[in-house]
Motif scaffolding. Sequence first.
Motif, PDB file in Angstrom:
ATOM      1  N   VAL A  14       0.837  -1.196   0.000  1.00 32.27           N
ATOM      2  CA  VAL A  14       0.000   0.000   0.000  1.00 32.27           C
ATOM      3  C   VAL A  14       0.873   1.247   0.000  1.00 32.27           C
ATOM      4  CG1 VAL A  14      -1.652   1.340   1.352  1.00 32.27           C
ATOM      5  CG2 VAL A  14      -1.996  -1.110   1.070  1.00 32.27           C
ATOM      6  N   ARG A  15       1.954   1.197   0.786  1.00 38.49           N
ATOM      7  CA  ARG A  15       2.844   2.361   0.828  1.00 38.49           C
ATOM      8  C   ARG A  15       3.485   2.610  -0.525  1.00 38.49           C
ATOM      9  NH1 ARG A  15       5.716   1.029   6.447  1.00 38.49           N
ATOM     10  NH2 ARG A  15       7.575   2.048   5.604  1.00 38.49           N
ATOM     11  N   TYR A  18       0.919   4.021  -2.855  1.00 29.67           N
ATOM     12  CA  TYR A  18       0.680   5.412  -2.473  1.00 29.67           C
ATOM     13  C   TYR A  18       1.787   6.298  -3.033  1.00 29.67           C
ATOM     14  CZ  TYR A  18       0.899   9.416   0.745  1.00 29.67           C
ATOM     15  OH  TYR A  18       0.992  10.665   1.281  1.00 29.67           O
ATOM     16  N   GLN A  38      10.013   5.092   1.142  1.00 32.99           N
ATOM     17  CA  GLN A  38       9.139   4.347   2.041  1.00 32.99           C
ATOM     18  C   GLN A  38       9.935   3.477   3.015  1.00 32.99           C
ATOM     19  OE1 GLN A  38       5.954   5.067   2.121  1.00 32.99           O
ATOM     20  NE2 GLN A  38       6.248   6.485   0.433  1.00 32.99           N
ATOM     21  N   ILE A  79      -7.739   0.634  -1.890  1.00 31.70           N
ATOM     22  CA  ILE A  79      -6.903  -0.120  -0.962  1.00 31.70           C
ATOM     23  C   ILE A  79      -7.244  -1.602  -1.050  1.00 31.70           C
ATOM     24  CG2 ILE A  79      -6.238  -0.364   1.464  1.00 31.70           C
ATOM     25  CD1 ILE A  79      -5.525   2.324   0.314  1.00 31.70           C
ATOM     26  N   LEU A 136      -6.284   8.760  -0.166  1.00 30.92           N
ATOM     27  CA  LEU A 136      -5.101   8.746   0.691  1.00 30.92           C
ATOM     28  C   LEU A 136      -4.251   9.995   0.470  1.00 30.92           C
ATOM     29  CD1 LEU A 136      -5.022   6.267   2.386  1.00 30.92           C
ATOM     30  CD2 LEU A 136      -3.273   5.288   0.920  1.00 30.92           C
ATOM     31  N   THR A 140      -3.772  13.050   3.180  1.00 33.56           N
ATOM     32  CA  THR A 140      -2.442  13.400   3.668  1.00 33.56           C
ATOM     33  C   THR A 140      -2.180  14.885   3.497  1.00 33.56           C
ATOM     34  OG1 THR A 140      -1.665  11.212   3.054  1.00 33.56           O
ATOM     35  CG2 THR A 140       0.004  12.857   3.523  1.00 33.56           C
TER      36      THR A 140
ATOM     37  N   ARG B 107       6.304   7.436  12.217  1.00 39.26           N
ATOM     38  CA  ARG B 107       5.558   8.351  11.346  1.00 39.26           C
ATOM     39  C   ARG B 107       4.064   8.346  11.640  1.00 39.26           C
ATOM     40  NH1 ARG B 107       7.427   7.322   5.160  1.00 39.26           N
ATOM     41  NH2 ARG B 107       9.637   6.838   5.464  1.00 39.26           N
ATOM     42  N   GLU B 110       1.650  11.387  11.168  1.00 40.71           N
ATOM     43  CA  GLU B 110       1.435  11.995   9.857  1.00 40.71           C
ATOM     44  C   GLU B 110       0.965  10.977   8.817  1.00 40.71           C
ATOM     45  OE1 GLU B 110       5.575  12.886   8.494  1.00 40.71           O
ATOM     46  OE2 GLU B 110       6.015  12.477  10.619  1.00 40.71           O
ATOM     47  N   CYS B 111       0.677   9.749   9.288  1.00 35.78           N
ATOM     48  CA  CYS B 111       0.433   8.669   8.352  1.00 35.78           C
ATOM     49  C   CYS B 111      -1.061   8.452   8.121  1.00 35.78           C
ATOM     50  CB  CYS B 111       1.060   7.385   8.882  1.00 35.78           C
ATOM     51  SG  CYS B 111       0.740   5.974   7.841  1.00 35.78           S
ATOM     52  N   THR B 112      -1.446   8.615   6.888  1.00 36.18           N
ATOM     53  CA  THR B 112      -2.860   8.488   6.564  1.00 36.18           C
ATOM     54  C   THR B 112      -3.301   7.029   6.543  1.00 36.18           C
ATOM     55  OG1 THR B 112      -2.541  10.403   5.161  1.00 36.18           O
ATOM     56  CG2 THR B 112      -4.619   9.266   4.969  1.00 36.18           C
ATOM     57  N   MET B 113      -2.367   6.153   6.211  1.00 35.77           N
ATOM     58  CA  MET B 113      -2.716   4.730   6.192  1.00 35.77           C
ATOM     59  C   MET B 113      -3.198   4.272   7.550  1.00 35.77           C
ATOM     60  SD  MET B 113       0.269   3.892   3.613  1.00 35.77           S
ATOM     61  CE  MET B 113       0.372   5.624   3.135  1.00 35.77           C
ATOM     62  N   VAL B 116      -6.774   4.422   7.784  1.00 33.07           N
ATOM     63  CA  VAL B 116      -7.433   3.317   7.078  1.00 33.07           C
ATOM     64  C   VAL B 116      -7.525   2.096   7.985  1.00 33.07           C
ATOM     65  CG1 VAL B 116      -7.302   1.756   5.116  1.00 33.07           C
ATOM     66  CG2 VAL B 116      -6.581   4.131   4.853  1.00 33.07           C
ATOM     67  N   TRP B 117      -6.402   1.764   8.608  1.00 27.02           N
ATOM     68  CA  TRP B 117      -6.383   0.569   9.466  1.00 27.02           C
ATOM     69  C   TRP B 117      -7.305   0.763  10.671  1.00 27.02           C
ATOM     70  CZ3 TRP B 117      -4.944  -1.213   5.427  1.00 27.02           C
ATOM     71  CH2 TRP B 117      -3.721  -1.035   4.807  1.00 27.02           C
TER      72      TRP B 117
END
Lengths: 172, 172
Positions: A14-15, A18, A38, A79, A136, A140, B107, B110-113, B116-117
């Motif tokens: 996913v990262r 993204y 990443q 996702i 996403l 952000t 992170r 600041e992490c948008t993921m 999601v989780w």
Amino acid sequence: MRFVRLSTRGKYGVRAMYDLALHYGEGPVPLKATAERQMVSEHYLEQLMAGLRRAGLVTSSRGAQGGYELTRSPADITIGDIVRVLEGPIDPAECVAEGDPVEACERADECTMRLVWKKLKDCINRVLDSISLKDLCDETAALMSDSCGSCRAGPDCTRGLGERAGTARRTP
Amino acid sequence: MRFVRLSTRGKYGVRAMYDLALHYGEGPVPLKATAERQMVSEHYLEQLMAGLRRAGLVTSSRGAQGGYELTRSPADITIGDIVRVLEGPIDPAECVAEGDPVEACERADECTMRLVWKKLKDCINRVLDSISLKDLCDETAALMSDSCGSCRAGPDCTRGLGERAGTARRTP
DNA sequence: TGGAATCCCAACAAGTTTAGTCGGAATTCT
DNA sequence: AGAATTCCGACTAAACTTGTTGGGATTCCA
């Protein structure tokens, strides 16, 4: 691995996607750059990208100035698309997977638990498919300019992410 | 094990607890009986029951005529209660588990993921906690008398299961 | 009181999965 | 030609899963 805990495949994948979304339209992005940004092993990411390529989510170009690109707009990749490729289909139990349920469990027809797993499966797919790579990226950007993109509920708020007006999304 | 695929612990555990719910109020149920009815290894089930006992979901009495009993009414025990004990807490990623998110991932803020989780986690817990053991028993009874307990949509319908009026359910 | 039924506990083990690493071949740009 | 890339397959250490094995402790009942 724990129930519902993503493996590194899903998380890194996913990262990486993204990261590609962030550079969508700028030509091929070399894996090395993505891996560095990443902070994951390039060689390992290679394996994940192979799966995503076979699934038609990215294209690759070899040689110098080569790299990977999304095949579709970030708004059209969810996702769920990514996670299902890298972690396998969302199936809490074999009796709710593709194929004949009775093959997986002879009691499938009369089993109420099967309905529970089905409900869970549908719910997870729904959540995962309601969030696109574009969501996403947008979220952000909002997080960076404001403590929360959509409201003032602080960093745990999930109100954005596929619920904002005008956000492109797949309609099943 | 696959993402979101229950291990045998979760599956057998739910079946065992369902079995106890069926005999709620009749005194201790010996593990041997449950193991035979649900067709799982008695010794293995023993390990799972130990966890459920420590979590306060069942009590045990030793010696002849001993066995296991639910500590609460089947209406007050949800599938979520059982699954979280046997499979561990529902945490799609470390950064949404108990404890400091930044400890798990620098992170995290600041992490948008992460959002999601979080969303996924909440959704799964909501589904799992909306279904009690009593719902399971009721639905099975309905399935037996009718092709579907709640409607005519056939065996894949999930409309019952915690949505029927009058069904006891935990309100968080 | 003796024995059967039961729960309780700890150790072990085969097989599978995870999370990578390693080495090199093939392709493409400059 | 040479550098930058993707592509491919083999390998591995560690962890996890799914039990099995063996014995100990407790309780009921005849």
